[in-house]
Structure formats: C-alpha cells, structure tokens
Design a protein around this motif. Structure first.
Motif, PDB file in Angstrom:
ATOM      1  N   GLN A   9       0.864  -1.171   0.000  1.00  0.00           N
ATOM      2  CA  GLN A   9       0.000   0.000   0.000  1.00  0.00           C
ATOM      3  C   GLN A   9       0.903   1.224   0.000  1.00  0.00           C
ATOM      4  O   GLN A   9       1.798   1.325   0.823  1.00  0.00           O
ATOM      5  N   LEU A  10       0.652   2.141  -0.888  1.00  0.00           N
ATOM      6  CA  LEU A  10       1.378   3.409  -0.852  1.00  0.00           C
ATOM      7  C   LEU A  10       0.529   4.423  -0.111  1.00  0.00           C
ATOM      8  O   LEU A  10      -0.663   4.517  -0.356  1.00  0.00           O
ATOM      9  N   SER A  11       1.157   5.195   0.744  1.00  0.00           N
ATOM     10  CA  SER A  11       0.414   6.254   1.423  1.00  0.00           C
ATOM     11  C   SER A  11      -0.051   7.262   0.379  1.00  0.00           C
ATOM     12  O   SER A  11       0.492   7.334  -0.715  1.00  0.00           O
ATOM     13  N   GLN A  12      -1.043   8.073   0.723  1.00  0.00           N
ATOM     14  CA  GLN A  12      -1.578   8.976  -0.298  1.00  0.00           C
ATOM     15  C   GLN A  12      -0.555  10.020  -0.726  1.00  0.00           C
ATOM     16  O   GLN A  12      -0.521  10.410  -1.881  1.00  0.00           O
ATOM     17  N   GLN A  15       1.525   8.351  -3.205  1.00  0.00           N
ATOM     18  CA  GLN A  15       0.796   8.217  -4.473  1.00  0.00           C
ATOM     19  C   GLN A  15       0.805   9.518  -5.255  1.00  0.00           C
ATOM     20  O   GLN A  15       1.018   9.531  -6.463  1.00  0.00           O
ATOM     21  N   ASN A 190      -3.832  17.240  -8.328  1.00  0.00           N
ATOM     22  CA  ASN A 190      -4.596  16.461  -7.353  1.00  0.00           C
ATOM     23  C   ASN A 190      -4.167  16.685  -5.905  1.00  0.00           C
ATOM     24  O   ASN A 190      -4.608  15.970  -5.012  1.00  0.00           O
ATOM     25  N   ASP A 195      -2.298  18.744   1.700  1.00  0.00           N
ATOM     26  CA  ASP A 195      -1.288  17.814   1.183  1.00  0.00           C
ATOM     27  C   ASP A 195       0.057  18.523   1.023  1.00  0.00           C
ATOM     28  O   ASP A 195       1.110  17.970   1.342  1.00  0.00           O
ATOM     29  N   HIS A 198       1.605  18.953   4.467  1.00  0.00           N
ATOM     30  CA  HIS A 198       2.095  17.671   4.983  1.00  0.00           C
ATOM     31  C   HIS A 198       3.389  17.275   4.269  1.00  0.00           C
ATOM     32  O   HIS A 198       4.322  16.756   4.869  1.00  0.00           O
TER      33      HIS A 198
ATOM     34  N   PRO B  15      -3.879  11.928   5.892  1.00  0.00           N
ATOM     35  CA  PRO B  15      -4.599  10.660   5.738  1.00  0.00           C
ATOM     36  C   PRO B  15      -3.682   9.655   5.030  1.00  0.00           C
ATOM     37  O   PRO B  15      -2.909  10.028   4.161  1.00  0.00           O
ATOM     38  N   ASP B  17      -4.440   7.023   3.168  1.00  0.00           N
ATOM     39  CA  ASP B  17      -4.957   6.247   2.069  1.00  0.00           C
ATOM     40  C   ASP B  17      -5.698   7.170   1.103  1.00  0.00           C
ATOM     41  O   ASP B  17      -6.018   8.298   1.452  1.00  0.00           O
ATOM     42  N   MET B  18      -5.971   6.686  -0.107  1.00  0.00           N
ATOM     43  CA  MET B  18      -6.653   7.532  -1.075  1.00  0.00           C
ATOM     44  C   MET B  18      -7.670   6.707  -1.855  1.00  0.00           C
ATOM     45  O   MET B  18      -7.410   5.561  -2.197  1.00  0.00           O
ATOM     46  N   LYS B  97      -8.131  10.182   1.954  1.00  0.00           N
ATOM     47  CA  LYS B  97      -8.384  11.333   1.097  1.00  0.00           C
ATOM     48  C   LYS B  97      -9.216  10.850  -0.090  1.00  0.00           C
ATOM     49  O   LYS B  97      -9.011   9.741  -0.580  1.00  0.00           O
ATOM     50  N   ILE B  99     -10.804  11.712  -3.976  1.00  0.00           N
ATOM     51  CA  ILE B  99     -10.841  12.530  -5.189  1.00  0.00           C
ATOM     52  C   ILE B  99     -12.111  12.123  -5.935  1.00  0.00           C
ATOM     53  O   ILE B  99     -12.275  10.962  -6.294  1.00  0.00           O
TER      54      ILE B  99
END
Lengths: 304, 431
Positions: A9-12, A15, A190, A195, A198, B15, B17-18, B97, B99
């Motif tokens: 899993q990649l953190s957002q 990503q 995006n 974001d 952070h 957060p 995850d997305m 998060k 979208i």
C-alpha cells in the motif's frame, strides 16, 4: 534500504508524489523546451522538489522562470535563490518593469501588477520559445481550476478555452501542439493545500519565512491585513498596527494579505489550516475578489 | 483535530490512504446535492465559497441555497445551468483522502463519464427512488463496468419522498442486481439515502431500520482497494533514461518509470521488450535512496546488470511473464469527436510511454449502451459511441488485456492534424 511494504500500500502522499514525478518525466520526454514557472511560493517549491526527485541524480533538465512584479517579498527572493543555487538550475527572470518599459504591457495605473504579469509571462514564453510551462495550480483552489486538465492547452495567444479541452484519460497525457502554441502543465492538480503542507513537513524543505507566524507592521484594507512596505502605505483613516501574522499565499506585496496567526511551525500551520473556514485565496488574495468568475477570466487570458 | 491511530510517523497526520471515485447521475437525481453534502460534512467547503453560492442563489431569486452552484465551475455552465465537463473535487476524513471525478449525466457527455471513470477505484451511481432505474442509470453502470471500475455503489436517493418504503428499495435493488449480472461488477453496494436530509450519507438513518448495510461515507472510507492492483505480473514501461553526464555519476544509467504491474526486486531476472534481451535488476532507486522493492503505482528508477539497449517506450517484464509485442489490436473504443471513426482512418496512438500510428482495419460492432445490443452493421462510430474495433499499428504495442491491467491495457487515439484526443481504447487482445 527502507523497510519492505508488507501490504503493498502506498500512502496517499507517496501516491501523489509518484503521479507528479510521472508527469514531470513525461513532459521532459515529449516536449522540446519546457520551463518551470517558479514564484518562490510553497506550491512552486513543492513542484521543484518533485522535479528534483524525478531526475536525480541528473540536474533538473529545464530552466525555471519567475515573473518579477517588482513587488516580491525579500524573504521569497532569498528562498528562491537558495533553491536555485542548491540545484544548480538556470533561472530566467521576466520582469514586469521591463515589459512596461518595452511596451509589452501597459501600466495604466489602475491595473494590478498581478494582472500585468499575464502579458509579461506570455511574452517571455514566446520570446524563449517554450513549449511547455509547469505551473503550481491545484484543482482544490478554485472552481475554474477544478475542471482544468493536467495538460492544459494554450492557443497562439496563450489563451485557455474551457469549453474545448481535450479529454484526459488514465495517465496517458497528450502533448501535441502546433507551432506557436504551448501547454501549461499542472503536476500538483490532485494535491490539496493540506497535502502541500504535509509534504513540506515530511520532506523538511525550505520555504519562505513569511509563511510562519512573525511580527509585522500591517494595516487593515478591504478586510485583509496588508504589510506596510514601499508598496503599501497607510491612507487616510488607516492605522499601522504591529501584529503577529503569517501569509497563506505569497504574491504581490500590494495585494497579498496576511492572516493573524501564532503558527510558527509546520505542525501548527497544519492545525490552523485544518480548522480554517476560508480558502487561502479568499483570505489573502485581493485579485480574486472582484468577481466570482475572476479566476476563470484571468485563466482564459493566459494567467498561470 | 481528533487523534489518528493509523498514521505512520513520517506522514505526520496526513490521511494514509486515497480513494478515487466517479459520480454519475443528473442534476435531478440529486448528485450535486449529495456531493455538496459530502464536501460540507467533511469541511471541504469554506465559508467564502458558501457565501459566493448563497449570494448567487439570492440574486437569481432562489428561495434556497443551490448547492449545485458549488460544483458548477465555469461561468458558461452557470449561465446555462448545466455541467459540461468533468470536475475534480477533494475532501478528506482522518483515514482517507477522496478525489471525486464529478461527471455530467447527460447522454451527449459519455466521453466525460469515460474520462472520469478511467482513473476511478469506485463508481457512484445515483437513482431517484421515485423513478427507479432509468435508461440513464443503466447506461452509467455499463460505462463504469466497461472501464473496469472495480467497485460500484448504487445510491437510491430521495427515499424520504417514498416514505422510506423498504419495498421501493428492494425493487430497485433486485432489478439492478439482476442487470449487473450482465456486466463486470465485482463489488456492488446498494444504499438507501436522502442526500437533502443527510440520511445514511454520513450518519446512519433512523428511518431505515430495515437496512443493515453501511452508510455511504462508511463504505467510501472502508472499501478495500489495495487488492485491485495487479501485484503478480511485472510491467515496467520505461519512461525516461536518466544519464547525468557528470563526473560524479559518469557511468550512471537508470531507467525511470512508473510501475504498472507486479513487484520488482533487485536480483530479479527480467527481459527488456520489444528487444527480448535478458538481464537482471541490479538496484532500484527512489530519489537518493535504494529501495528493496517497487510496486504500482510507484515512480522509481531501475538499474540493470547488463549494458543492453533500453529506451523510452520499452518495457521491463519477466522472461516467463511478458506481454507479446502486438501490431494487431482488438479493442473497445469510445469515440470522442464529431467526425466519425471509420475503416482505413489513420490516427496517432499513445499506449503507456509508446507512441506510434494506427490504422482502423474494421469496426466490428457498435455497442448500444442502453440495451447492450451489438450492431454489426454500424460500420463506423460517431461522437460518444462505443464499439469493438480492429487496429493495425506501426509499432508493436507491449500490451495486456484491459481486464488484466488498466495501465498496459489502455490507449488513446489522437487526430494527427488537430492534435486533439479523439478516442479512448481498452484492449481485448493483441496478436
């Protein structure tokens, strides 16, 4: 080596970073002459950080360009120079004053510097023959931006035609342009304001000190705290006050307001934004206030 | 700010995850109201934005604040009162998060829906409980399924207007479930809501004691999307070759790209395509660090043990699991421009990082997305039509079926004269 990802899993943030790096590499591959529009603000600094990562250990393979309004905060220019020197990239400064002197744009005394940037920018893009220009715009900023593509096509006149945008699917970007046209590229499309903060916190990168709370002489005008400077002097009935403030955006000194704040660290800034009830543009940008469609109009003309 | 237990230290409180989701439905279904509510309840709407919308509503003489104005971004749209383009919206909860690709529901905007769905993990279709399933909601489900959006939510809205009648919900639920068996819908949730009053959107409704499923927000926050990615089949399209040409990095040659499938590790035997030359992964870098493995959607730099010729447009895969280079492509194409797609037409094609030209050999059939009928007599595809098409390409594509990999299975078609993107393709097979 860093730890193995047990769940793949990649953190957002990772990503978003991966997506932006992909965009930078795509543009560097497909465009002859890209340029990164660098204001020294937090978004353009995050852009530059992502460009640094995309091509490391090679240097960023395109120059930076700043539109100098002549009204930039000294702290912003200082941070800009630190980044430019550390990365060893070429910096082009397109000056609004020069553009006025050369008759490229007309200063009628009523138009804001921010608006005069449009002509200065388009002229510089044409003069240097740039085919792609990275901008730090985010889709969460404003309603017109929410519908703009990552690759945003500009015609011969540098204009955006919102009703005639190319469909943009998957991560397949279409960079085709005709001679004289160029593409605006928004690698931070995006990302949200949070974001960005952070990411600045996680990367531990330098941003202009005026983003952090500091004492400053300010006056209240049009509901904003403007910094007293050569560009802003108190008018009749206005009083200079010493306040603890910070800037949520950095632009033209004559228009960019500060907000009262005690946030002197990234963590405190994130806390502050998380509970903020007004957008960063609404809070501090005089130039977006004139009409609800102000941004859309400026974008059509070729604004960032 | 509430404390969040799930975060890793280096992310701070971002957060973790997305989730990307696409919404479909018309203004009448309450889509704008629902999105407005999700944004409002998650605090993604600010006072100045709300004030602008309130003042516009007042000046237009509305008796209520029209939340649709929040999402209708362009002035021309506001003047016409319709949404003409995909808009992207953002909100976050402590754990995720989001979208939103907000797409208009009108029939003429199929291309926008396809665009929004192309990157979505989840599709949200709204129906009006009073009207039940309409042609339009079926069409939305078909498009989401065609784009292989792995999770689907049917929100049965305006339940307050049918007195929270369980039978109404059941009827729509059954009808839709039956319809979905004809589609590729791996995961379906049907949720009774009232977007206007907020029932089952964020908070569980007291009006639906008969409903035991999740609220919409709970589902969006918890739907498991990590396993939707292909971690088996290594696909690394080479995007950019990094050669610093500096004294310090004299012999450095790294292949930069975004992992499209599988897990790459140093020591792995690999093959470069289309040349077919074998090598091994020497190391993988992310910026200035070496990393033990790379997986989708990471953007990394891969180094090979052998000095073989690899450049942009090539692909790194495994010797026993590599796509076969194909010039004859069988695909579903969504056509996005006024001038129809016809046999013998020549177009530019972009697939992963590879660009070439393609000729239309045959339009096998046009798919009626309302009835799923295949019209084999069509011969061409008009604007917003979808059909099965055979292409011959000038360069071999290193492709997979779209059903297996949405990155290596998709392409766009570009008009060479105008430079405009005119088609979106999903590959069935290549040979």
């Amino acid at each position: 080596m860093t730890q193995t990802h047990a769940d793949y899993q990649l953190s957002q943030l990772d990503q978003l970073e991966a997506e932006s790096i992909h965009i930078f590499r795509e543009v560097a591959s497909e465009f002859e002459k890209p340029v990164l529009l660098f204001s020294g603000g937090k978004d353009s600094i995050v852009m530059l950080r992502l460009a640094e990562k995309a091509f490391f250990p090679a240097k960023v393979p395109f120059p930076l360009m700043q539109v100098d309004t002549g009204l930039d905060f000294a702290e912003v220019l200082e941070t800009r120079d630190n980044w430019v020197n550390r990365l060893g990239v070429r910096m082009i400064v397109a000056s609004v004053d020069d553009a006025i002197a050369n008759g490229v744009v007309v200063d009628d005394g009523k138009t804001s510097r921010n608006r005069l940037q449009i002509g200065t920018l388009l002229n510089a893009i044409e003069e240097h023959g740039f085919t792609a220009a990275f901008g730090g715009g985010r889709r969460d900023e404003e309603k017109a931006r929410a519908k703009e593509r990552v690759y945003s096509h500009r015609d011969d006149f540098g204009q955006w035609d919102p009703k005639n945008q190319r469909p943009e699917l998957w991560s397949l970007y279409n960079g085709r342009i005709h001679a004289g046209e160029h593409m605006r590229i928004f690698p931070l499309s995006n990302w949200t304001e949070l974001d960005i903060w952070h990411y600045i916190g996680r990367e531990g990168i330098e941003i202009p000190s005026i983003y952090y709370a500091h004492e400053r002489d300010v006056i209240k005008r049009d509901g904003m705290w403007l910094s007293v400077s050569d560009a802003v002097q108190p008018r009749d009935g206005e009083t200079v006050e010493r306040k603890l403030v910070r800037f949520r955006t950095v632009g033209d000194k004559s228009l960019t307001g500060s907000v009262e704040s005690e946030a002197d660290t990234i963590e405190k800034i994130i806390d502050e934004i998380a509970v903020a009830r007004v957008t960063e543009r609404g809070a501090t940008r005089g130039d977006d206030k004139f009409s609800e469609a102000a941004m859309e109009d400026r974008k059509k003309e070729g604004y960032f | 700010m509430p404390e969040m237990a799930t975060t890793e230290p280096h992310e701070g409180r971002a957060p973790m995850d997305m989730l990307r989701f696409a919404t479909a439905g018309s203004v009448d279904d309450g889509k704008s109201t629902l999105i407005g509510r999700l944004l409002l309840d998650s605090k993604a709407i600010f006072e100045d934005q709300l004030e602008a919308v309130e003042s516009t509503s007042q000046s237009k003489g509305y008796s209520y604040t029209d939340l649709a104005l929040l999402t209708d971004g362009l002035r021309s749209e506001r003047e016409q009162g319709i949404t003409i383009d995909v808009a992207y919206r953002y909100f976050a909860t402590p754990s995720r998060k989001f979208i939103i690709a907000d797409t208009p529901g009108h029939i003429q905007y199929t291309r926008n829906m396809v665009t929004g769905a192309s990157t979505a993990d989840l599709g949200l279709v709204l129906v009006d409980a009073r009207h039940g399933l309409t042609e339009q909601s079926r069409r939305h489900a078909v498009l989401l399924s065609l784009l292989r959006v792995p999770h689907l939510v049917l929100a049965v809205n305006k339940m307050d207007l049918v007195d929270w009648d369980e039978k109404v919900y059941e009827k729509i639920h059954n009808e839709f479930t039956q319809f979905a068996t004809k589609l590729n819908v791996p995961d379906l949730e049907v949720i009774p809501i009232s977007a206007l009053q907020g029932d089952n959107v964020v908070n569980r409704s007291e009006n639906t004691p008969w409903y035991h499923g999740p609220t919409l927000m709970h589902h969006l926050e918890h739907v498991h999307v990590a396993s939707d990615r292909d971690l088996q089949d290594v696909r690394f399209p080479v995007q950019y070759v990094i050669r610093p040409k500096s004294d310090e990095y004299h012999d450095y040659r790294g292949y930069a790209g975004q992992v499209a499938g599988g897990v790459l590790k140093p020591g792995d035997e690999v093959v470069a395509l289309p040349s077919g030359l074998p090598s091994r992964i020497k190391k993988i870098e992310l910026f200035d660090k070496e990393i033990p493995e790379a997986f989708p959607p990471m953007s990394v730099t891969v180094h090979l043990e052998d000095d073989i010729d690899v450049s942009r447009g090539d692909m790194i895969a495994r010797p026993k699991n590599a796509p076969k280079p194909s010039q004859d492509i069988d695909a579903m194409i969504c056509w996005m421009t006024n001038e129809p797609l016809r046999p013998r037409q020549k177009l530019a094609i972009k697939h992963t990082t590879r660009t070439g030209r393609a000729m239309v050999k045959d339009v096998q059939y046009r798919l009626d997305i309302n009835t799923l009928h295949r019209d084999q007599e069509a011969g061409e595809l008009g604007l917003n039509e979808i059909g099965r098409v055979q292409l011959r390409t000038t360069v071999p594509l290193l492709c997979d079926p779209y059903s297996k990999n949405r990155t290596t299975g998709s392409f766009i078609l570009i008009d060479e004269a105008t430079g405009v993107t005119v088609g979106a393709g999903m590959i069935n097979s290549g040979s």
